[in-house]
Design an enzyme around this catalytic site. Structure first.
Site, PDB file in Angstrom:
ATOM      1  N   GLY A  94      41.013  41.420  43.403  1.00 45.89           N
ATOM      2  CA  GLY A  94      40.539  41.321  42.022  1.00 45.89           C
ATOM      3  C   GLY A  94      39.034  41.519  41.937  1.00 45.89           C
ATOM      4  O   GLY A  94      38.528  42.151  41.004  1.00 45.89           O
ATOM      5  N   ARG A 122      47.855  41.646  37.514  1.00 42.69           N
ATOM      6  CA  ARG A 122      46.770  40.745  37.067  1.00 42.69           C
ATOM      7  C   ARG A 122      45.994  41.338  35.888  1.00 42.69           C
ATOM      8  O   ARG A 122      45.821  42.552  35.798  1.00 42.69           O
ATOM      9  CB  ARG A 122      45.856  40.431  38.261  1.00 42.69           C
ATOM     10  CG  ARG A 122      46.635  39.689  39.341  1.00 42.69           C
ATOM     11  CD  ARG A 122      45.799  39.379  40.539  1.00 42.69           C
ATOM     12  NE  ARG A 122      44.737  38.450  40.230  1.00 42.69           N
ATOM     13  CZ  ARG A 122      43.757  38.146  41.079  1.00 42.69           C
ATOM     14  NH1 ARG A 122      43.729  38.715  42.278  1.00 42.69           N
ATOM     15  NH2 ARG A 122      42.830  37.303  40.739  1.00 42.69           N
ATOM     16  N   SER A 166      34.803  33.148  34.443  1.00 44.46           N
ATOM     17  CA  SER A 166      35.207  34.006  35.557  1.00 44.46           C
ATOM     18  C   SER A 166      33.996  34.710  36.139  1.00 44.46           C
ATOM     19  O   SER A 166      33.307  35.465  35.454  1.00 44.46           O
ATOM     20  CB  SER A 166      36.230  35.048  35.075  1.00 44.46           C
ATOM     21  OG  SER A 166      36.307  36.092  36.025  1.00 44.46           O
ATOM     22  N   GLN A 168      34.120  37.017  38.273  1.00 38.80           N
ATOM     23  CA  GLN A 168      34.396  38.456  38.389  1.00 38.80           C
ATOM     24  C   GLN A 168      34.005  39.169  37.096  1.00 38.80           C
ATOM     25  O   GLN A 168      33.410  40.250  37.123  1.00 38.80           O
ATOM     26  CB  GLN A 168      35.874  38.685  38.708  1.00 38.80           C
ATOM     27  CG  GLN A 168      36.239  38.150  40.093  1.00 38.80           C
ATOM     28  CD  GLN A 168      37.711  38.225  40.410  1.00 38.80           C
ATOM     29  OE1 GLN A 168      38.530  38.545  39.539  1.00 38.80           O
ATOM     30  NE2 GLN A 168      38.073  37.939  41.639  1.00 38.80           N
ATOM     31  N   ASP A 314      39.673  28.195  43.985  1.00 38.00           N
ATOM     32  CA  ASP A 314      40.373  28.715  45.166  1.00 38.00           C
ATOM     33  C   ASP A 314      40.811  27.606  46.122  1.00 38.00           C
ATOM     34  O   ASP A 314      41.576  27.850  47.054  1.00 38.00           O
ATOM     35  CB  ASP A 314      39.481  29.720  45.901  1.00 38.00           C
ATOM     36  CG  ASP A 314      39.273  30.985  45.068  1.00 38.00           C
ATOM     37  OD1 ASP A 314      40.111  31.270  44.186  1.00 38.00           O
ATOM     38  OD2 ASP A 314      38.269  31.686  45.297  1.00 38.00           O
ATOM     39  N   ARG A 345      49.857  30.424  41.332  1.00 30.07           N
ATOM     40  CA  ARG A 345      49.622  29.382  42.348  1.00 30.07           C
ATOM     41  C   ARG A 345      50.139  28.011  41.924  1.00 30.07           C
ATOM     42  O   ARG A 345      50.402  27.174  42.783  1.00 30.07           O
ATOM     43  CB  ARG A 345      48.130  29.328  42.707  1.00 30.07           C
ATOM     44  CG  ARG A 345      47.725  30.526  43.554  1.00 30.07           C
ATOM     45  CD  ARG A 345      46.280  30.474  44.012  1.00 30.07           C
ATOM     46  NE  ARG A 345      46.012  31.614  44.890  1.00 30.07           N
ATOM     47  CZ  ARG A 345      44.796  32.088  45.153  1.00 30.07           C
ATOM     48  NH1 ARG A 345      43.738  31.519  44.621  1.00 30.07           N
ATOM     49  NH2 ARG A 345      44.641  33.119  45.955  1.00 30.07           N
ATOM     50  N   ARG A 387      45.987  32.275  50.187  1.00 30.90           N
ATOM     51  CA  ARG A 387      45.612  30.858  50.078  1.00 30.90           C
ATOM     52  C   ARG A 387      46.839  29.935  50.079  1.00 30.90           C
ATOM     53  O   ARG A 387      46.745  28.784  50.473  1.00 30.90           O
ATOM     54  CB  ARG A 387      44.735  30.620  48.843  1.00 30.90           C
ATOM     55  CG  ARG A 387      43.426  31.401  48.934  1.00 30.90           C
ATOM     56  CD  ARG A 387      42.343  30.906  48.025  1.00 30.90           C
ATOM     57  NE  ARG A 387      41.341  31.948  47.843  1.00 30.90           N
ATOM     58  CZ  ARG A 387      40.358  32.222  48.717  1.00 30.90           C
ATOM     59  NH1 ARG A 387      40.226  31.508  49.810  1.00 30.90           N
ATOM     60  NH2 ARG A 387      39.501  33.197  48.484  1.00 30.90           N
TER      61      ARG A 387
HETATM   62  C1  S3P Z   1      35.840  35.381  42.801  1.00 29.15           C
HETATM   63  C2  S3P Z   1      35.967  34.682  41.647  1.00 29.15           C
HETATM   64  C3  S3P Z   1      37.132  33.847  41.327  1.00 29.15           C
HETATM   65  C4  S3P Z   1      37.930  33.523  42.569  1.00 29.15           C
HETATM   66  C5  S3P Z   1      38.160  34.713  43.449  1.00 29.15           C
HETATM   67  C6  S3P Z   1      36.835  35.316  43.882  1.00 29.15           C
HETATM   68  C7  S3P Z   1      34.647  36.217  42.982  1.00 29.15           C
HETATM   69  O1  S3P Z   1      37.950  34.557  40.426  1.00 29.15           O
HETATM   70  O2  S3P Z   1      39.168  32.945  42.240  1.00 29.15           O
HETATM   71  O3  S3P Z   1      38.869  34.349  44.615  1.00 29.15           O
HETATM   72  O4  S3P Z   1      34.366  36.653  44.119  1.00 29.15           O
HETATM   73  O5  S3P Z   1      33.954  36.456  41.992  1.00 29.15           O
HETATM   74  P1  S3P Z   1      37.641  34.546  38.833  1.00 29.15           P
HETATM   75  O6  S3P Z   1      36.272  35.037  38.635  1.00 29.15           O
HETATM   76  O7  S3P Z   1      38.674  35.444  38.216  1.00 29.15           O
HETATM   77  O8  S3P Z   1      37.835  33.112  38.432  1.00 29.15           O
END
Ligand code: S3P
Length: 427
Positions: A94, A122, A166, A168, A314, A345, A387
């Site tokens: 992701g 997703r 988030s 990301q 996580d 999860r 995980r």
């Molecule tokens: C991550 C952000 C989280 C996390 C993922 C890694 C990242 O996701 O769950 O394992 O590296 O930015 P979200 O930003 O969707 O919460």
């Protein structure tokens, strides 16, 4: 390997590093690709997810060299990425597709992202919305899923409030902001991990971080430099839980990233009276790093929700497993995001705990795992989710009989040496 049996452990002991931080590795590689000159990264994560990021970058014309101890990325400058000759395959990751989409939205060519079955389920609308506001043209299956087609265009800065916490999505917006005209502002009502902001500052971006608000100015060149990636606190989390749960155990995990946006797990455990301590604290490339010592402990249990959740997102599967060992149980609320991870999860944890004989209450946005429960040996499913596989391997260390993990190879998504290390710390 179709399945793997984890036998109960007598005691755990050792001093060891864990897998390098996956989140930081992704970000350093992506930002290095659009910096001027070379970036040398020591201890780059060997995870399959980070390999997906490198493979996408290679397809965008970026030269990636590996030496024995490091990775060298030859930056192509802010506007130097090349049109990819084929679809970019983000695999299971992701972070790769969501963050890199920001990088590509301002490039003057078309890119298509594909991914594996889990990633294709997703949601992507969360990044499509802000990127359209920047002026990029994006198409996705049913407006929300891979394949994602990005037609890069000149971008104009935006003012964006994250509708969900988030990292990301935040990273996607900040990376797009680097190429946009003007100052992009991101408002963050609830904090999420801030590795992108820290890395951008290290690469010389014009970025300002304030209370709940980040600003980045577009159009300024970044400079390549040398980095060292800390150990992943989310990988350390499994070994911390193991040391707490197995009697007479003590583990010291060295060189772990201790950024406050990632240490909620350790702070919550400390509040539950777990014996978790931090030593050797220093700061490397803007990120706090130190050793984490964890010892067998009786832990109280608690209710966890609200702004804790993005910080421990996580770690919830392994914390839920540990919940069976607490005095009063652990209740998680406000964690509906867990249903949109590599697997659902909440469902995966509840199914597997029940398979091991535990009582669990499932909510739309969380779980309640009552304390004082003994687990028996049985087969559990990883659901193809790294995980989940690792959390239930830890359950196998303190269950009354062996726990058989179906489809355990997925651990390589974030921690290829996980099972070897688990064997090495058994006494
Ligand atoms: C991550 C952000 C989280 C996390 C993922 C890694 C990242 O996701 O769950 O394992 O590296 O930015 P979200 O930003 O969707 O919460």
């Amino acid at each position: 390997m179709d399945s793997l049996e984890i036998k109960p452990a007598e005691r755990l002991s050792g001093v060891t590093p864990v897998a390098a931080d996956k989140s930081i590795s992704h970000r350093l590689a992506m930002i290095a690709a659009i910096a001027e000159g070379a970036t040398t990264i020591h201890n780059f994560a060997e995870s399959v997810d980070c390999e997906s990021t490198l493979e996408c970058l290679r397809n965008l014309g970026v030269k990636v060299e590996r030496t024995r101890s490091s990775l060298i990325i030859h930056g192509r400058g802010l506007h130097g990425l090349e049109p990819p000759p084929q679809a970019l395959n983000a695999g299971n990751s992701g972070t790769t597709v969501r963050s890199m989409s920001g990088l590509l939205a301002g490039c003057g060519f078309e890119s298509i992202f594909v991914g594996d079955e889990s990633l294709s389920r997703r949601p992507m609308k969360r990044i499509i919305d802000p990127l359209r506001q920047f002026g990029a043209t994006i198409e996705a299956r049913d407006g929300n899923y891979l394949p994602l087609k990005i037609l890069g265009r000149p971008l104009n800065a935006i003012d964006f409030t994250l509708p969900i916490p988030s990292a990301q999505v935040k990273s996607c917006v900040l990376l797009a902001g680097l190429q946009a005209q003007g100052v992009t502002t991101v408002h963050e009502p609830v904090f999420s991990r801030n590795h992108t902001e820290i890395a951008l500052a290290e690469f010389g971006a014009r970025i300002r971080m304030g209370e709940n608000r980040i600003e980045v100015e577009g159009g300024h060149a970044l400079r390549g430099k040398e980095f060292s990636v800390p150990g992943d606190p989310s990988a350390a989390a499994f070994f911390i839980a193991a040391a707490i749960a197995v009697p007479n155990s003590s583990l010291r995990l060295t060189g772990i990233g201790l950024n406050a946006t990632r240490t909620g797990y350790m702070r919550l455990l400390a509040q539950m009276q777990a014996r978790v301590t931090i030593t050797q604290l220093s700061v490397r490339n803007g990120e706090p790093v130190g050793d984490v010592c964890a010892e067998s402990s009786d832990i109280a249990g608690m209710d966890i929700g609200g702004s804790w959740i993005p910080n421990i997102i996580d770690e919830i599967p392994v914390l839920a497993v540990l919940g069976t060992r607490t005095q009063n149980g652990i209740r998680f609320r406000d964690a509906a995001e867990l249903r949109a991870k590599e697997s659902d999860r909440i469902h995966a944890v509840a199914r597997n705990l029940r398979a091991l004989g535990a009582a669990v209450e499932e909510y739309p946005d969380g779980l309640f795992v009552p304390g004082g429960q003994r687990l028996h040996g049985a087969a559990v499913d990883s659901f193809g989710d790294h995980r989940i596989a690792m959390a239930f391997a830890i359950a196998g260390l303190f269950a009354d009989g062996p726990v058989v993990i179906k489809d355990p190879a997925c651990v390589s998504i974030s921690f290829p040496g996980f099972f070897d290390l688990l064997n090495r710390v058994r006494v």
